[in-house]
Design an enzyme around this catalytic site. Structure first.
Site, PDB file in Angstrom:
ATOM      1  N   LYS A 120     -54.813  19.124 -28.473  1.00  0.00           N
ATOM      2  CA  LYS A 120     -55.090  17.831 -27.692  1.00  0.00           C
ATOM      3  C   LYS A 120     -56.687  18.242 -27.217  1.00  0.00           C
ATOM      4  CE  LYS A 120     -54.341  17.149 -23.367  1.00  0.00           C
ATOM      5  NZ  LYS A 120     -54.870  17.035 -22.270  1.00  0.00           N
ATOM      6  N   ASN A 121     -56.693  19.472 -26.388  1.00  0.00           N
ATOM      7  CA  ASN A 121     -58.015  19.758 -25.699  1.00  0.00           C
ATOM      8  C   ASN A 121     -59.092  19.990 -26.357  1.00  0.00           C
ATOM      9  OD1 ASN A 121     -56.814  18.780 -23.167  1.00  0.00           O
ATOM     10  ND2 ASN A 121     -56.230  20.783 -22.552  1.00  0.00           N
ATOM     11  N   ARG A 125     -59.366  12.878 -18.538  1.00  0.00           N
ATOM     12  CA  ARG A 125     -60.249  13.925 -18.155  1.00  0.00           C
ATOM     13  C   ARG A 125     -61.254  14.159 -19.103  1.00  0.00           C
ATOM     14  NH1 ARG A 125     -61.517  15.837 -13.498  1.00  0.00           N
ATOM     15  NH2 ARG A 125     -62.747  17.614 -13.506  1.00  0.00           N
ATOM     16  N   CYS A 176     -54.700  14.140 -15.112  1.00  0.00           N
ATOM     17  CA  CYS A 176     -53.608  14.720 -14.435  1.00  0.00           C
ATOM     18  C   CYS A 176     -54.054  15.195 -12.769  1.00  0.00           C
ATOM     19  CB  CYS A 176     -52.880  15.565 -14.727  1.00  0.00           C
ATOM     20  SG  CYS A 176     -51.857  15.374 -16.253  1.00  0.00           S
ATOM     21  N   ARG A 229     -60.649  18.589  -8.975  1.00  0.00           N
ATOM     22  CA  ARG A 229     -61.101  19.066 -10.249  1.00  0.00           C
ATOM     23  C   ARG A 229     -62.848  18.704 -10.184  1.00  0.00           C
ATOM     24  NH1 ARG A 229     -56.929  17.623 -14.767  1.00  0.00           N
ATOM     25  NH2 ARG A 229     -58.111  18.995 -16.108  1.00  0.00           N
ATOM     26  N   PRO A 230     -63.625  19.424  -9.287  1.00  0.00           N
ATOM     27  CA  PRO A 230     -65.066  19.198  -9.326  1.00  0.00           C
ATOM     28  C   PRO A 230     -65.669  19.399 -10.757  1.00  0.00           C
ATOM     29  CG  PRO A 230     -64.515  21.384  -8.365  1.00  0.00           C
ATOM     30  CD  PRO A 230     -63.134  20.904  -8.854  1.00  0.00           C
ATOM     31  N   ILE A 231     -66.807  18.812 -10.965  1.00  0.00           N
ATOM     32  CA  ILE A 231     -67.587  19.107 -12.100  1.00  0.00           C
ATOM     33  C   ILE A 231     -68.831  19.473 -11.831  1.00  0.00           C
ATOM     34  CG2 ILE A 231     -66.232  17.211 -13.523  1.00  0.00           C
ATOM     35  CD1 ILE A 231     -68.481  15.277 -13.117  1.00  0.00           C
ATOM     36  N   ASP A 232     -68.923  20.014 -10.569  1.00  0.00           N
ATOM     37  CA  ASP A 232     -70.349  20.706 -10.344  1.00  0.00           C
ATOM     38  C   ASP A 232     -71.098  21.497 -11.378  1.00  0.00           C
ATOM     39  OD1 ASP A 232     -68.014  22.106  -9.380  1.00  0.00           O
ATOM     40  OD2 ASP A 232     -69.725  23.512  -8.947  1.00  0.00           O
ATOM     41  N   GLN A 233     -70.292  22.299 -12.121  1.00  0.00           N
ATOM     42  CA  GLN A 233     -70.719  23.151 -12.975  1.00  0.00           C
ATOM     43  C   GLN A 233     -71.613  22.402 -14.239  1.00  0.00           C
ATOM     44  OE1 GLN A 233     -71.199  26.680 -12.354  1.00  0.00           O
ATOM     45  NE2 GLN A 233     -70.393  25.532 -10.491  1.00  0.00           N
ATOM     46  N   ASP A 236     -51.859  25.935 -18.008  1.00  0.00           N
ATOM     47  CA  ASP A 236     -51.008  24.595 -18.771  1.00  0.00           C
ATOM     48  C   ASP A 236     -49.543  25.293 -19.138  1.00  0.00           C
ATOM     49  OD1 ASP A 236     -53.323  23.048 -18.513  1.00  0.00           O
ATOM     50  OD2 ASP A 236     -53.940  23.348 -20.403  1.00  0.00           O
ATOM     51  N   ARG A 247     -49.182  11.711 -22.963  1.00  0.00           N
ATOM     52  CA  ARG A 247     -50.629  12.049 -22.959  1.00  0.00           C
ATOM     53  C   ARG A 247     -51.050  13.374 -24.012  1.00  0.00           C
ATOM     54  NH1 ARG A 247     -53.428  12.468 -17.547  1.00  0.00           N
ATOM     55  NH2 ARG A 247     -54.864  13.278 -19.018  1.00  0.00           N
TER      56      ARG A 247
HETATM   57  N1  EPU Z   1     -64.148  24.060 -12.031  1.00  0.00           N
HETATM   58  C1  EPU Z   1     -65.225  23.944 -10.858  1.00  0.00           C
HETATM   59  N2  EPU Z   1     -66.430  23.355 -11.170  1.00  0.00           N
HETATM   60  C2  EPU Z   1     -66.474  22.762 -12.472  1.00  0.00           C
HETATM   61  C3  EPU Z   1     -65.327  22.824 -13.332  1.00  0.00           C
HETATM   62  C4  EPU Z   1     -64.287  23.557 -13.035  1.00  0.00           C
HETATM   63  O1  EPU Z   1     -64.951  24.548  -9.721  1.00  0.00           O
HETATM   64  O2  EPU Z   1     -67.545  22.000 -12.576  1.00  0.00           O
HETATM   65  C5  EPU Z   1     -63.171  24.996 -11.390  1.00  0.00           C
HETATM   66  C6  EPU Z   1     -61.630  24.151 -11.717  1.00  0.00           C
HETATM   67  O3  EPU Z   1     -61.434  23.403 -10.395  1.00  0.00           O
HETATM   68  C7  EPU Z   1     -60.575  25.087 -11.982  1.00  0.00           C
HETATM   69  C8  EPU Z   1     -61.389  25.948 -12.908  1.00  0.00           C
HETATM   70  O4  EPU Z   1     -62.730  25.665 -12.589  1.00  0.00           O
HETATM   71  O5  EPU Z   1     -60.470  25.912 -10.868  1.00  0.00           O
HETATM   72  C9  EPU Z   1     -60.990  25.892 -14.323  1.00  0.00           C
HETATM   73  O6  EPU Z   1     -61.403  24.302 -14.853  1.00  0.00           O
HETATM   74  P1  EPU Z   1     -61.814  23.839 -16.231  1.00  0.00           P
HETATM   75  O7  EPU Z   1     -63.209  23.202 -16.112  1.00  0.00           O
HETATM   76  O8  EPU Z   1     -61.637  25.017 -17.138  1.00  0.00           O
HETATM   77  O9  EPU Z   1     -60.679  22.876 -16.462  1.00  0.00           O
HETATM   78  P2  EPU Z   1     -60.858  21.534 -17.197  1.00  0.00           P
HETATM   79  O10 EPU Z   1     -62.028  21.624 -18.208  1.00  0.00           O
HETATM   80  O11 EPU Z   1     -60.795  20.388 -15.967  1.00  0.00           O
HETATM   81  C10 EPU Z   1     -59.403  21.797 -19.133  1.00  0.00           C
HETATM   82  C11 EPU Z   1     -58.104  21.228 -19.789  1.00  0.00           C
HETATM   83  C12 EPU Z   1     -57.003  21.574 -18.839  1.00  0.00           C
HETATM   84  C13 EPU Z   1     -56.783  22.810 -18.401  1.00  0.00           C
HETATM   85  C14 EPU Z   1     -58.016  23.642 -18.155  1.00  0.00           C
HETATM   86  C15 EPU Z   1     -57.662  25.221 -17.796  1.00  0.00           C
HETATM   87  C16 EPU Z   1     -59.108  19.523 -20.955  1.00  0.00           C
HETATM   88  C17 EPU Z   1     -59.415  17.827 -21.018  1.00  0.00           C
HETATM   89  N3  EPU Z   1     -58.406  19.898 -20.032  1.00  0.00           N
HETATM   90  O12 EPU Z   1     -59.580  21.494 -17.993  1.00  0.00           O
HETATM   91  O13 EPU Z   1     -56.045  20.957 -19.428  1.00  0.00           O
HETATM   92  O14 EPU Z   1     -55.764  23.004 -17.398  1.00  0.00           O
HETATM   93  O15 EPU Z   1     -59.012  23.232 -18.942  1.00  0.00           O
HETATM   94  O16 EPU Z   1     -57.607  25.523 -19.110  1.00  0.00           O
HETATM   95  O17 EPU Z   1     -59.478  19.983 -21.667  1.00  0.00           O
HETATM   96  C18 EPU Z   1     -53.634  19.706 -19.794  1.00  0.00           C
HETATM   97  O18 EPU Z   1     -54.048  19.762 -20.973  1.00  0.00           O
HETATM   98  O19 EPU Z   1     -52.688  19.653 -19.205  1.00  0.00           O
HETATM   99  C19 EPU Z   1     -54.981  20.162 -18.853  1.00  0.00           C
HETATM  100  C20 EPU Z   1     -54.792  19.941 -17.549  1.00  0.00           C
END
Ligand code: EPU
Length: 433
Positions: free
Chosen positions: A23-24, A94, A118, A123-127, A306, A398
């Site tokens: 999925k991801n 997401r 979820c 879940r910040p997206i600052d990066q 996960d 989902r």
């Molecule tokens: N983070 C930041 N800033 C950012 C982005 C992330 O601080 O700009 C932090 C997050 O808060 C977290 C860490 O970095 O502590 C890792 O987050 P990441 O960005 O890797 O996660 P994501 O891209 O939001 C994806 C998967 C998640 C999975 C995580 C970790 C998708 C759509 N989602 O999320 O999947 O848990 O990577 O592997 O690809 C799921 O499938 O159930 C799910 C939640």
């Protein structure tokens, strides 16, 4: 109408199950697919809700989306007329943030509603945003939308503060047609990052180093058509591995990449589960009571966050005291109260769950708090004595394709029935008793 699962536990899972596409990875790949004006064919697509939502969003901005069958889609992004993805079309997922990187990368402009997904913590997206700015975009957040635009995008050196999967994929999308070279330091190494990079490369991008913490992207002027098959879902496979072990079963899990499962296999072997690897399958079996261990979730190749609720469920049934430390998301222990209602003995202190293994669980009426936690509760129901009902299964749907059907094909007594349908409950009980 809301549905729920009803389960009669206590049956060891046996047989073979085929794992769907990841999925991801698919979310990133479908966003990437609109970046060329040629037709792209994507196969091994999981038939789950998140994927259907992103396909509708892509269609909504004008792309041609043709579903060839449940697992294959043909996409043509040449007809896109709009770069705005509104809240209604993506609030549920997401991965919608990948449309930001893809549209910005192709049209130098994107307006995408802030993502949902979820509720597993903030879940910040600052990066992501920092990276878009580093590539030359102006990014504003207004009225719940992220608006990004650039005269032109130019490659840059980007150091991620955290190894974020989402940010790494988004940077690859936004920079693959930028002017010059982009380097991502501290990149995420997850299998789905590599899969998105491979897909972009199959369309003519020049991305090197995916799967390591340094990814180098040389901008190309355009992307072209491709036919691509998505990798198998590491987490779906891991969930079936745990279900096989927890029910003391014997299951051949097919269409997997065993290397992606090593972070899970190693821990399962350590606590006493038998895991045998083949070229594209793993055989998981378990006869005896399992041991305790310590788990800490970490970015790949560490133990995946996960898989945290699923392994905690297994450890709740293993001898001794185990600890599970969640180091990525702060709100990922919401299933613990539900498991406790089934007889598990788990105490959460901060980001650590301290688990005292119990002899068995008993069925209860419970609720899925999120996708992976929901899957873990299904595993608990499969083990528990008596009947378990799980509502809010929309979360599970989902990300898991035909979850109950796949479990049932392994011998589990599980059915999807409407909530509050007492007759359906009685019918199920009559059938399985
Ligand atoms: N983070 C930041 N800033 C950012 C982005 C992330 O601080 O700009 C932090 C997050 O808060 C977290 C860490 O970095 O502590 C890792 O987050 P990441 O960005 O890797 O996660 P994501 O891209 O939001 C994806 C998967 C998640 C999975 C995580 C970790 C998708 C759509 N989602 O999320 O999947 O848990 O990577 O592997 O690809 C799921 O499938 O159930 C799910 C939640």
């Amino acid at each position: 109408m809301e549905n729920q699962y009803i389960i009669k536990g206590g049956i060891p899972l046996r047989g073979e199950v085929t794992i769907s596409g990841a999925k991801n990875a698919a979310l990133g790949i479908l966003a990437a697919a609109i970046m060329t004006n040629d037709t792209v064919v994507i196969d091994n697509l999981p038939d789950v809700r998140d994927i259907n939502v992103i396909l509708e969003a892509i269609q909504g901005i004008g792309a041609i989306v043709e579903r060839i069958d449940a697992h294959t889609v043909k996409i043509n992004g040449s007809t896109i007329t709009d770069v705005t993805i509104d809240y209604d079309s993506v609030r549920k997922i997401r991965g919608s943030y990948y449309l930001l990187g893809a549209l910005l990368g192709k049209y130098n402009k994107a307006n995408v509603s802030l993502p949902g997904g979820c509720d597993i913590g903030s879940r910040p997206i600052d990066q992501h945003l920092k990276a878009f700015r580093a590539l030359g975009a102006t990014v504003n957040i207004e009225y719940g939308m992220i608006n990004a635009s650039a005269e032109k995008l130019t490659g840059n050196h980007i150091y991620l503060d955290v190894a974020s999967v989402g940010a790494t994929i988004n940077i690859m999308l936004a920079s693959c047609m930028a002017d010059g070279r982009t380097v991502i330091e501290n990149a995420a190494k997850e299998p789905h990052v590599v899969d998105v990079a491979n897909f972009l490369n199959s369309m003519g991008a020049n991305i090197k180093g995916a799967g390591t913490d340094k990814i180098r992207i040389s901008g190309v002027t355009k992307l072209h058509s491709s036919e691509y098959s998505i990798i198998p879902d590491q987490i779906e496979a891991g969930t079936f591995m745990i279900a096989a072990a927890a029910t003391k079963g014997d299951v051949l899990i097919k269409n997997v990449i065993p290397r992606h499962l090593e972070c899970i296999s190693v821990k399962l072997t350590e606590i006493g589960v038998n895991v045998e690897e083949f070229d594209d399958a793993v055989l998981v079996s378990c006869k005896n009571r399992l041991f305790h261990t310590q788990i800490k979730t970490l970015p790949y190749p560490g133990f995946p966050t996960d898989m945290q609720p699923q392994i905690a469920t297994l450890l709740a049934l293993s001898d001794g005291t185990s600890t599970v430390t969640e180091s990525l998301f702060e709100n990922r222990f919401k299933y613990v109260d539900e498991l406790s209602r089934m007889g598990a003995s788990i105490k959460v202190e901060g980001n650590i769950a301290i688990i005292e293994g119990v002899e068995g669980l008993t069925g209860a009426s419970i609720s899925a708090p999120d996708l992976r936690a929901g899957a873990a509760l299904v595993v608990a129901g499969l083990v528990a004595d008596g009947y378990t009902t799980i509502d809010s299964i929309r979360y599970i749907e989902r990300g898991y394709e035909n979850f109950e059907e796949k479990m049932a094909s392994l011998g589990a007594s599980i059915e999807k029935i409407p909530v509050d349908d007492e007759r359906a409950v009685q019918k199920f009980k009559l059938k399985v008793s």
